[in-house]
Design a protein around this motif. Structure first.
Motif, PDB file in Angstrom:
ATOM      1  N   LEU A 188       0.935  -1.301   0.127  1.00 25.33           N
ATOM      2  CA  LEU A 188      -0.063  -0.066  -0.140  1.00 25.33           C
ATOM      3  C   LEU A 188       0.806   1.228   0.077  1.00 25.33           C
ATOM      4  CD1 LEU A 188      -2.703  -1.133   2.525  1.00 25.33           C
ATOM      5  CD2 LEU A 188      -2.801  -0.912  -0.019  1.00 25.33           C
ATOM      6  N   MET A 189       1.938   1.211   0.611  1.00 26.00           N
ATOM      7  CA  MET A 189       2.716   2.381   0.623  1.00 26.00           C
ATOM      8  C   MET A 189       3.533   2.618  -0.800  1.00 26.00           C
ATOM      9  SD  MET A 189       4.747   2.468   4.588  1.00 26.00           S
ATOM     10  CE  MET A 189       5.311   4.106   4.133  1.00 26.00           C
ATOM     11  N   ARG A 190       3.986   1.475  -1.278  1.00 29.63           N
ATOM     12  CA  ARG A 190       4.402   1.517  -2.638  1.00 29.63           C
ATOM     13  C   ARG A 190       3.496   2.205  -3.620  1.00 29.63           C
ATOM     14  NH1 ARG A 190       6.739  -4.200  -1.985  1.00 29.63           N
ATOM     15  NH2 ARG A 190       5.794  -4.479  -4.063  1.00 29.63           N
ATOM     16  N   LEU A 191       2.341   1.609  -3.495  1.00 29.31           N
ATOM     17  CA  LEU A 191       1.273   2.142  -4.568  1.00 29.31           C
ATOM     18  C   LEU A 191       1.088   3.679  -4.340  1.00 29.31           C
ATOM     19  CD1 LEU A 191      -0.664   1.531  -6.830  1.00 29.31           C
ATOM     20  CD2 LEU A 191      -2.447   0.851  -5.043  1.00 29.31           C
ATOM     21  N   ARG A 251       3.535  10.010  -9.811  1.00 30.54           N
ATOM     22  CA  ARG A 251       2.851  10.502 -11.088  1.00 30.54           C
ATOM     23  C   ARG A 251       2.139  11.756 -11.029  1.00 30.54           C
ATOM     24  NH1 ARG A 251       2.450   8.067 -15.890  1.00 30.54           N
ATOM     25  NH2 ARG A 251       0.709   8.911 -17.149  1.00 30.54           N
ATOM     26  N   ARG A 252       1.507  11.968  -9.938  1.00 30.95           N
ATOM     27  CA  ARG A 252       0.594  13.089  -9.655  1.00 30.95           C
ATOM     28  C   ARG A 252       1.631  14.403  -9.530  1.00 30.95           C
ATOM     29  NH1 ARG A 252      -0.032  16.320  -5.382  1.00 30.95           N
ATOM     30  NH2 ARG A 252       0.715  14.602  -3.772  1.00 30.95           N
ATOM     31  N   LYS A 253       2.577  14.505  -9.019  1.00 32.88           N
ATOM     32  CA  LYS A 253       3.662  15.448  -9.190  1.00 32.88           C
ATOM     33  C   LYS A 253       4.361  15.702  -9.989  1.00 32.88           C
ATOM     34  CE  LYS A 253       4.772  15.663  -4.049  1.00 32.88           C
ATOM     35  NZ  LYS A 253       5.812  15.769  -3.240  1.00 32.88           N
ATOM     36  N   ALA A 254       4.565  14.732 -10.876  1.00 29.59           N
ATOM     37  CA  ALA A 254       5.089  14.753 -12.240  1.00 29.59           C
ATOM     38  C   ALA A 254       4.103  15.669 -13.211  1.00 29.59           C
ATOM     39  CB  ALA A 254       5.649  13.283 -12.932  1.00 29.59           C
ATOM     40  N   LEU A 255       2.741  15.102 -13.093  1.00 28.73           N
ATOM     41  CA  LEU A 255       1.946  15.794 -13.961  1.00 28.73           C
ATOM     42  C   LEU A 255       1.443  17.342 -13.331  1.00 28.73           C
ATOM     43  CD1 LEU A 255      -0.638  12.817 -14.225  1.00 28.73           C
ATOM     44  CD2 LEU A 255       0.890  13.804 -15.985  1.00 28.73           C
ATOM     45  N   GLY A 256       2.053  17.711 -12.252  1.00 26.81           N
ATOM     46  CA  GLY A 256       1.808  18.869 -11.969  1.00 26.81           C
ATOM     47  C   GLY A 256       0.580  19.242 -11.181  1.00 26.81           C
ATOM     48  N   LEU A 257       0.161  18.194 -10.599  1.00 26.62           N
ATOM     49  CA  LEU A 257      -1.432  17.964 -10.098  1.00 26.62           C
ATOM     50  C   LEU A 257      -1.365  18.203  -8.620  1.00 26.62           C
ATOM     51  CD1 LEU A 257      -2.952  15.375 -12.090  1.00 26.62           C
ATOM     52  CD2 LEU A 257      -3.459  17.779 -12.381  1.00 26.62           C
ATOM     53  N   SER A 258      -2.032  18.975  -8.012  1.00 27.22           N
ATOM     54  CA  SER A 258      -2.249  18.860  -6.525  1.00 27.22           C
ATOM     55  C   SER A 258      -3.045  17.709  -6.159  1.00 27.22           C
ATOM     56  CB  SER A 258      -3.074  20.339  -6.177  1.00 27.22           C
ATOM     57  OG  SER A 258      -4.625  20.274  -6.461  1.00 27.22           O
ATOM     58  N   GLN A 259      -2.909  17.382  -4.961  1.00 25.03           N
ATOM     59  CA  GLN A 259      -3.649  16.409  -4.290  1.00 25.03           C
ATOM     60  C   GLN A 259      -5.216  16.702  -4.361  1.00 25.03           C
ATOM     61  OE1 GLN A 259      -3.877  15.171  -0.280  1.00 25.03           O
ATOM     62  NE2 GLN A 259      -2.020  13.520  -0.734  1.00 25.03           N
ATOM     63  N   GLU A 260      -5.613  17.726  -4.181  1.00 21.03           N
ATOM     64  CA  GLU A 260      -6.911  18.097  -4.535  1.00 21.03           C
ATOM     65  C   GLU A 260      -7.558  17.935  -5.853  1.00 21.03           C
ATOM     66  OE1 GLU A 260     -10.054  21.662  -2.953  1.00 21.03           O
ATOM     67  OE2 GLU A 260      -8.104  22.149  -3.007  1.00 21.03           O
ATOM     68  N   ALA A 302      -9.399  13.920   1.372  1.00 26.74           N
ATOM     69  CA  ALA A 302      -8.763  13.215   2.678  1.00 26.74           C
ATOM     70  C   ALA A 302      -8.353  11.727   2.395  1.00 26.74           C
ATOM     71  CB  ALA A 302      -9.599  13.446   3.858  1.00 26.74           C
ATOM     72  N   HIS A 303      -9.390  11.244   1.677  1.00 33.49           N
ATOM     73  CA  HIS A 303      -8.964   9.712   1.417  1.00 33.49           C
ATOM     74  C   HIS A 303      -7.923   9.599   0.527  1.00 33.49           C
ATOM     75  CE1 HIS A 303     -10.224   5.616   0.968  1.00 33.49           C
ATOM     76  NE2 HIS A 303     -10.211   5.682  -0.227  1.00 33.49           N
ATOM     77  N   MET A 304      -7.785  10.689  -0.598  1.00 30.04           N
ATOM     78  CA  MET A 304      -6.730  10.565  -1.333  1.00 30.04           C
ATOM     79  C   MET A 304      -5.312  10.777  -0.758  1.00 30.04           C
ATOM     80  SD  MET A 304      -5.682   9.924  -4.532  1.00 30.04           S
ATOM     81  CE  MET A 304      -6.989  10.598  -5.424  1.00 30.04           C
ATOM     82  N   GLY A 305      -5.387  11.404   0.186  1.00 30.10           N
ATOM     83  CA  GLY A 305      -4.208  11.725   1.113  1.00 30.10           C
ATOM     84  C   GLY A 305      -3.724  10.403   1.847  1.00 30.10           C
ATOM     85  N   LYS A 306      -4.708   9.757   2.248  1.00 23.87           N
ATOM     86  CA  LYS A 306      -4.498   8.488   3.072  1.00 23.87           C
ATOM     87  C   LYS A 306      -3.905   7.377   2.031  1.00 23.87           C
ATOM     88  CE  LYS A 306      -7.748   9.504   6.717  1.00 23.87           C
ATOM     89  NZ  LYS A 306      -8.981   9.132   7.207  1.00 23.87           N
ATOM     90  N   ILE A 307      -4.453   7.359   0.717  1.00 21.80           N
ATOM     91  CA  ILE A 307      -4.055   6.295  -0.080  1.00 21.80           C
ATOM     92  C   ILE A 307      -2.637   6.684  -0.400  1.00 21.80           C
ATOM     93  CG2 ILE A 307      -4.291   5.836  -2.745  1.00 21.80           C
ATOM     94  CD1 ILE A 307      -7.263   6.340  -2.499  1.00 21.80           C
ATOM     95  N   GLU A 308      -2.111   7.996  -0.615  1.00 22.01           N
ATOM     96  CA  GLU A 308      -0.873   8.194  -0.844  1.00 22.01           C
ATOM     97  C   GLU A 308       0.223   7.944   0.052  1.00 22.01           C
ATOM     98  OE1 GLU A 308      -0.229  12.378  -2.430  1.00 22.01           O
ATOM     99  OE2 GLU A 308      -1.355  11.940  -4.291  1.00 22.01           O
ATOM    100  N   ARG A 309      -0.587   8.036   1.478  1.00 20.86           N
ATOM    101  CA  ARG A 309       0.504   7.709   2.484  1.00 20.86           C
ATOM    102  C   ARG A 309       0.411   6.152   2.680  1.00 20.86           C
ATOM    103  NH1 ARG A 309      -2.303  12.315   4.240  1.00 20.86           N
ATOM    104  NH2 ARG A 309      -3.546  11.029   5.669  1.00 20.86           N
ATOM    105  N   GLY A 310      -0.301   5.392   2.095  1.00 21.19           N
ATOM    106  CA  GLY A 310      -0.428   3.852   2.209  1.00 21.19           C
ATOM    107  C   GLY A 310      -1.309   3.526   3.468  1.00 21.19           C
ATOM    108  N   GLU A 311      -2.180   4.474   3.849  1.00 21.44           N
ATOM    109  CA  GLU A 311      -3.052   4.071   4.998  1.00 21.44           C
ATOM    110  C   GLU A 311      -4.455   3.564   4.728  1.00 21.44           C
ATOM    111  OE1 GLU A 311      -3.349   8.083   6.882  1.00 21.44           O
ATOM    112  OE2 GLU A 311      -1.148   8.008   7.343  1.00 21.44           O
TER     113      GLU A 311
END
Length: 81
Positions: free
Chosen positions: A14-17, A24-33, A44-53
């Motif tokens: 989950l952390m690796r995903l 990829r999001r940062k490479a595309l220049g997208l904010s998390q929002e 908030a859910h997206m943040g938890k996905i990115e943190r592997g939570e």
């Protein structure tokens, strides 16, 4: 059968995903929002996905990939899964 959760993620899948999604999001220049909005996922859910939570569902992986104009397999390969 026990429910799979973050505590059972012995190989940090989950952390690796999450790291692959974030990279990829940062490479595309997208904010998390912006990514969350494009994928139809709560920020908030997206943040938890990115943190592997969160044990992200396959359908959410597809939604995230579509929002980032890639295939779900691209994210899994980037995460070495």
């Amino acid at each position: 059968m026990a429910r799979i959760s973050v505590e059972h993620d012995k190989d940090s899948s989950l952390m690796r995903l999450g790291a692959a999604v974030r990279a990829r999001r940062k490479a595309l220049g997208l904010s998390q929002e912006a990514l969350a909005d494009a994928a139809g996922i709560d920020r908030a859910h997206m943040g938890k996905i990115e943190r592997g939570e969160r044990n992200v569902t396959f359908l959410n992986i597809v939604r995230i990939a579509v929002a980032m104009q890639c295939r779900p397999s691209d994210l899994l390969l980037a995460a070495e899964l």
